[in-house]
Design an enzyme around this catalytic site. Structure first.
Site, PDB file in Angstrom:
ATOM      1  N   HIS A 298      -6.491  -6.695   1.096  1.00  0.00           N
ATOM      2  CA  HIS A 298      -5.725  -5.673   0.826  1.00  0.00           C
ATOM      3  C   HIS A 298      -4.405  -6.083   1.675  1.00  0.00           C
ATOM      4  O   HIS A 298      -4.621  -6.165   2.963  1.00  0.00           O
ATOM      5  CB  HIS A 298      -6.365  -4.489   1.237  1.00  0.00           C
ATOM      6  CG  HIS A 298      -5.263  -3.368   0.860  1.00  0.00           C
ATOM      7  ND1 HIS A 298      -4.328  -3.191  -0.394  1.00  0.00           N
ATOM      8  CD2 HIS A 298      -4.727  -2.232   1.424  1.00  0.00           C
ATOM      9  CE1 HIS A 298      -3.581  -2.285  -0.376  1.00  0.00           C
ATOM     10  NE2 HIS A 298      -3.787  -1.544   0.790  1.00  0.00           N
TER      11      HIS A 298
ATOM     12  N   SER B 232       0.883  -1.313   0.123  1.00  0.00           N
ATOM     13  CA  SER B 232       0.112   0.165  -0.142  1.00  0.00           C
ATOM     14  C   SER B 232       0.919   1.211   0.281  1.00  0.00           C
ATOM     15  O   SER B 232       1.692   1.478  -0.852  1.00  0.00           O
ATOM     16  CB  SER B 232      -0.966  -0.061   1.092  1.00  0.00           C
ATOM     17  OG  SER B 232      -2.130   0.929   1.084  1.00  0.00           O
TER      18      SER B 232
END
Length: 420
Positions: free
Chosen positions: A370, A234
């Site tokens: 994620h 991320s």
């Protein structure tokens, strides 16, 4: 969701790797210095004087527009031009530090690095976790802010790990209140660089940790400086990419779900955001500007992105000739993975130019959370670790995996005019 993959095309991959190996015997896998192209002096036009370019700029074209890089011996200077462009337009200056201004020590398994500039000292430290297998000196995988890769892909291998605590340099993160520009530890040393975005400062800090490891040597650290890897996910995936791109002592960069502002091309993300009734993706107009220079948005937001002299396929290409694996997750539309797909295919043209396309790959796979790598992606990650951190030969690192729908993307529109 169906996927395009060449990982399963074993015969083709084997033939390709043999040809690549024969052509790339004299091209280094890593360097012993931070930046081989630090003497580059590119043309840096203002927004008003820049040439409009709707497609992705050719990463092999000299900044003055006079020809393209053909030989690998010229790539270092072109890479240096890109580094200067990205600092000038996007992230601010990554200062050069003299070796005499860095001191390092090991206290048990903890590395401590002190950097003194302008009478101010910054203290960086990190704990190294050594593997239970193999013998030193060990390869080292460094996590930018953390390591989201499952331990199973490296814990059974002779790979040490370390986490770079970026808050020791610039304590902004997505978690907790930031101090703001001009108030970070970095700013004590460089009070004239308050326009900087976090990614230049985090890359600076990572390089100082590598300075410390290099200064102490493998006898003290038990670390093999020729086999350093970086990874993050991320916003830390962006960090891993910037840190790996800007320091040539990094042999392997694994950027996990880096999103817009990472591997994704600004131009393609902007095109995606201009589509009516589509969900927005992270782009030049809507990323976090603690990370970048505010002037990036002011000068190159909206349709003005076409005047930006570079794009993020060139950030990716800065890693060349070293190894890079980009991991995507199309379930999270904000990450702009179609833009990363375009960017990665564009950047690969640089590795291809020098016959080393088996050193770069992407795996964009859905069906997981994620920063939670699914087991289906373990093989490609393990292949890159085995080959580029552990030096194993005859490992298939030709990885091109993406959703089947991405085949509809017109790559020729974005990169087809290069060299013509």
């Amino acid at each position: 969701m169906k996927f395009i993959s060449v990982l399963t095309m074993c015969v083709v991959c084997s033939m390709s790797m043999t040809a690549q190996t024969q052509k790339s015997q004299n091209i280094p896998l890593v360097y012993s210095v931070e930046n081989t192209g630090n003497q580059a002096n590119p043309v840096l036009p203002s927004r008003e004087n820049a040439k409009r370019c709707e497609a992705l700029p050719d990463p092999l074209e000299w900044s003055n527009g006079k020809g393209r890089v053909r030989k690998f011996s010229d790539w270092s200077r072109r890479r240096g031009e890109i580094a200067r462009e990205i600092q000038h337009y996007e992230i601010g200056t990554k200062p050069v530090v003299k070796a005499a201004d860095v001191s390092a020590a090991m206290n048990g398994n903890t590395l401590t690095v002190n950097v003194t500039v302008n009478g101010q000292t910054i203290h960086l430290c990190a704990t190294i976790k050594y593997p239970s297998v193999g013998e030193p000196p060990y390869a080292l995988m460094i996590g930018t802010s953390g390591i989201s890769l499952p331990a199973a892909v490296y814990s059974s291998r002779p790979v040490a790990t370390m986490v770079f605590n970026e808050k020791q340099v610039n304590n902004y993160s997505q978690f907790g209140k930031p101090d703001g520009r001009g108030h970070y530890e970095f700013d004590r040393l460089y009070p004239d660089l308050t326009e900087n975005g976090a990614y230049s400062e985090w890359a600076w800090g990572m390089s100082r940790m590598l300075d410390g490891l290099q200064q102490l040597g493998p006898e003290v650290t038990k670390i093999d400086m020729s086999h350093i890897g970086l990874t993050g996910c991320s916003y830390a995936g962006k960090m891993a990419l910037f840190c790996g791109a800007f320091d040539e002592r990094v042999a392997l960069t694994i950027a996990q779900e880096p999103g817009g502002g990472g591997a994704a091309a600004w131009r393609y993300s902007s095109w995606m955001n201009a589509r009516p009734d589509e969900k927005p993706v992270e782009g030049i107009d809507n990323t976090d500007y603690n990370w970048f220079k505010q002037s990036l948005k002011e000068n190159y937001g909206g349709e003005n992105v076409a005047f930006l002299p570079h794009d993020h396929h060139e950030l990716v290409a800065m890693v060349c000739p070293r190894a890079l694996l980009m991991l995507g997750n199309p379930d999270y539309e904000w990450l702009a993975d179609p833009a990363a797909y375009v960017s990665m295919n564009a950047a690969m043209k640089v590795w291809e130019q020098f016959g080393i396309a088996d050193r770069v790959g992407y795996s964009i796979v859905a069906g997981h959370g994620h920063c939670q790598l699914p087991e289906s992606q373990y093989p490609e990650v393990e292949a890159y670790i085995d080959r580029f951190l552990l030096g194993k030969e005859n490992v298939n690192t030709v990885v091109r995996i993406a959703p089947e729908s991405y085949a509809e993307i017109d790559l020729d529109k974005w990169i087809g005019g290069w060299g013509k």
